[in-house]
Design a protein around this motif. Structure first.
Motif, PDB file in Angstrom:
ATOM      1  N   ILE A  86     -90.535  50.374 -80.305  1.00  0.00           N
ATOM      2  CA  ILE A  86     -90.027  51.359 -79.396  1.00  0.00           C
ATOM      3  C   ILE A  86     -89.443  52.193 -80.240  1.00  0.00           C
ATOM      4  CG2 ILE A  86     -89.257  52.117 -76.962  1.00  0.00           C
ATOM      5  CD1 ILE A  86     -91.316  50.671 -76.773  1.00  0.00           C
ATOM      6  N   ASP A  87     -90.734  53.218 -80.200  1.00  0.00           N
ATOM      7  CA  ASP A  87     -90.333  54.863 -81.882  1.00  0.00           C
ATOM      8  C   ASP A  87     -89.779  55.830 -80.716  1.00  0.00           C
ATOM      9  OD1 ASP A  87     -89.989  56.558 -83.228  1.00  0.00           O
ATOM     10  OD2 ASP A  87     -91.621  57.192 -83.750  1.00  0.00           O
ATOM     11  N   LEU A  88     -87.771  55.505 -80.606  1.00  0.00           N
ATOM     12  CA  LEU A  88     -87.662  56.496 -79.706  1.00  0.00           C
ATOM     13  C   LEU A  88     -87.586  57.951 -80.473  1.00  0.00           C
ATOM     14  CD1 LEU A  88     -84.003  54.391 -79.172  1.00  0.00           C
ATOM     15  CD2 LEU A  88     -85.716  54.577 -77.740  1.00  0.00           C
ATOM     16  N   HIS A  89     -87.098  58.279 -81.918  1.00  0.00           N
ATOM     17  CA  HIS A  89     -87.268  59.488 -82.084  1.00  0.00           C
ATOM     18  C   HIS A  89     -88.146  59.933 -81.824  1.00  0.00           C
ATOM     19  CE1 HIS A  89     -86.964  63.031 -84.684  1.00  0.00           C
ATOM     20  NE2 HIS A  89     -85.773  63.180 -83.926  1.00  0.00           N
ATOM     21  N   LYS A 371     -98.709  49.048 -75.163  1.00  0.00           N
ATOM     22  CA  LYS A 371     -99.911  49.517 -75.366  1.00  0.00           C
ATOM     23  C   LYS A 371     -99.724  50.981 -74.485  1.00  0.00           C
ATOM     24  CE  LYS A 371    -102.144  44.747 -75.656  1.00  0.00           C
ATOM     25  NZ  LYS A 371    -103.669  44.066 -75.250  1.00  0.00           N
ATOM     26  N   SER A 372     -99.218  51.491 -74.309  1.00  0.00           N
ATOM     27  CA  SER A 372     -98.969  52.405 -72.773  1.00  0.00           C
ATOM     28  C   SER A 372     -98.068  53.617 -73.550  1.00  0.00           C
ATOM     29  CB  SER A 372     -99.264  52.454 -71.606  1.00  0.00           C
ATOM     30  OG  SER A 372     -98.458  53.549 -70.673  1.00  0.00           O
ATOM     31  N   GLU A 373     -98.730  54.709 -74.381  1.00  0.00           N
ATOM     32  CA  GLU A 373     -98.001  55.733 -74.763  1.00  0.00           C
ATOM     33  C   GLU A 373     -97.256  56.149 -73.675  1.00  0.00           C
ATOM     34  OE1 GLU A 373     -97.661  60.170 -76.916  1.00  0.00           O
ATOM     35  OE2 GLU A 373     -99.668  58.516 -77.262  1.00  0.00           O
ATOM     36  N   ALA A 374     -97.372  56.780 -72.527  1.00  0.00           N
ATOM     37  CA  ALA A 374     -96.487  56.867 -70.833  1.00  0.00           C
ATOM     38  C   ALA A 374     -95.466  56.117 -70.712  1.00  0.00           C
ATOM     39  CB  ALA A 374     -97.705  56.815 -70.071  1.00  0.00           C
TER      40      ALA A 374
END
Length: 390
Positions: A86-89, A371-374
């Motif tokens: 999970i790319d927080l930044h 799989k969902s950016e949202a």
């Protein structure tokens, strides 16, 4: 003794509130029933949201945190044998800071001592009166003698079992609680972390978390039964179980070492409403507890005292708007954090009572999430922390 604000509790919440009030020019005293060594000996959280980092900077105690802390731009979810970052930044433009609560508390203590601010440790038989009127008073016993502090306001930062919330008439407070049917067995060890970011693992055998306090000290957890006892878990048994719950590549990299500390913590959610009673304000664990999944406990305490410190400063500048809305604003943020911690706990842990259907729901949710950016952005937004005004 006479002061403007009497703070009950010298944990991170009380000390941070004291540091902020000092910056704002508000006179205060802190009472603590334990010794300084006991307070520093408590092993707690180590992931700070941006709001907490900003408040420590505002209080003037952030230098060592920025020098020695570990900024993290993301974390990993591990399930079905794989890693999913999970790319927080990238998703929010924000990050978190890994910095142990013990070190944060030490920084606050050192700054308070250097500024010559008053803290009364080993205060016994603390009781509160008059906070529903114009003369709030704190009574306590110290060095064999009875004392009292008269204040304009009292800030209860003394935890779940403290005197502050217990002083409120039961008819004036509503408690909400959920107790989870498992605990976390945690181990602290001086070994290099298995990964440069945190790993949250969902596994059929139960949840696991690989966290850290520094580049040479780790804090690892495995979900366990509430009937388990620490003495039944040797270091060898703990690390063998942790490896079973991690992807093979992580298990192969994991370095074992003797535990410095080992404990079992039950999981629960708790909220007390409201958080203001006349001239008494609750903050931190005195008002709410969250499961440690997602590291919200210390951060919620910081946001509480951030709101409260500014509200009290505004009062002495002539406006009561902040103290009048403190409870409402704090609880809005508290319940959002409770929701996130409940959701994350429900997603990552094994709940035997839900059976295979519950397991399939977790798998479907995890598959959708990565799989969902949202969905990832929503998770990241909550993980890095909502703003004080949310």
């Amino acid at each position: 003794m006479r002061t403007q604000v009497a703070i009950i509790g010298a944990g991170p919440a009380g000390l941070l509130l004291g540091a902020l009030l000092h910056k704002y020019g508000v006179d205060h005293v802190i009472l603590e029933r334990q010794t300084p060594d006991y307070v520093l000996g408590r092993i707690r959280a180590g992931v700070l949201e941006q709001v907490a980092v900003d408040l420590l900077d505002e209080a003037g105690v952030g230098a060592r945190m920025h020098r020695e802390g570990l900024p993290h731009d993301g974390f990993s979810l591990a399930f079905d044998g794989g890693h999913h970052r999970i790319d927080l930044h990238g998703l929010t433009g924000k990050r978190v800071m890994v910095y142990g609560q013990t070190e944060l508390t030490r920084d606050l203590m050192d700054a308070r001592r250097a500024a010559g601010l008053q803290t009364v440790y080993s205060a016994e038989n603390v009781s509160l009166s008059g906070f529903d009127g114009e003369r709030p008073t704190v009574h306590y016993r110290h060095d064999g003698q009875d004392h009292e502090i008269q204040a304009d306001f009292i800030a209860g930062c003394d935890g779940f079992h403290g005197a502050a919330r217990a002083s409120v008439p039961p008819s004036a407070i509503q408690n909400y609680e959920k107790v989870y049917p498992f605990g976390w067995l945690g181990v602290l060890a001086d070994v290099p972390p298995v990964h440069h970011e945190l790993i949250y693992a969902n596994h059929p055998r139960g949840f696991a978390l690989c966290s850290m306090r520094s580049k040479t000290r780790v804090r690892y957890y495995v979900q366990c039964s509430l009937d388990d006892h620490v003495e039944d878990w040797s270091d060898e048994r703990f690390f063998a179980e942790l490896k079973r719950r991690l992807p093979e590549a992580d298990a192969a990299r994991l370095v074992e070492g003797p535990s410095i500390e080992k404990s079992i913590a039950p999981l629960r959610s708790f909220v007390a409403e409201p958080m203001r009673f006349g001239r008494l304000f609750l903050a931190g664990d005195a008002a709410h507890i969250v499961p440690p999944t997602g590291a919200k406990g210390l951060n919620l305490a910081a946001s509480d005292v951030g709101l409260l410190g500014r509200a009290l400063a505004e009062h002495y500048r002539g406006s009561d708007a902040g103290i009048d809305t403190y409870s409402q604003r704090a609880l809005s943020r508290v319940w959002k954090a409770e929701r996130f911690s409940w959701w994350f706990t429900s997603l990552m842990h094994r709940f035997p009572e839900t059976g295979e259907f519950g397991r399939k729901m977790q798998q479907a949710e995890l598959d959708y999430l990565v799989k969902s950016e949202a969905a990832m952005r929503s998770m990241a937004e909550n993980y890095v922390g909502l703003s004080l005004d949310t």
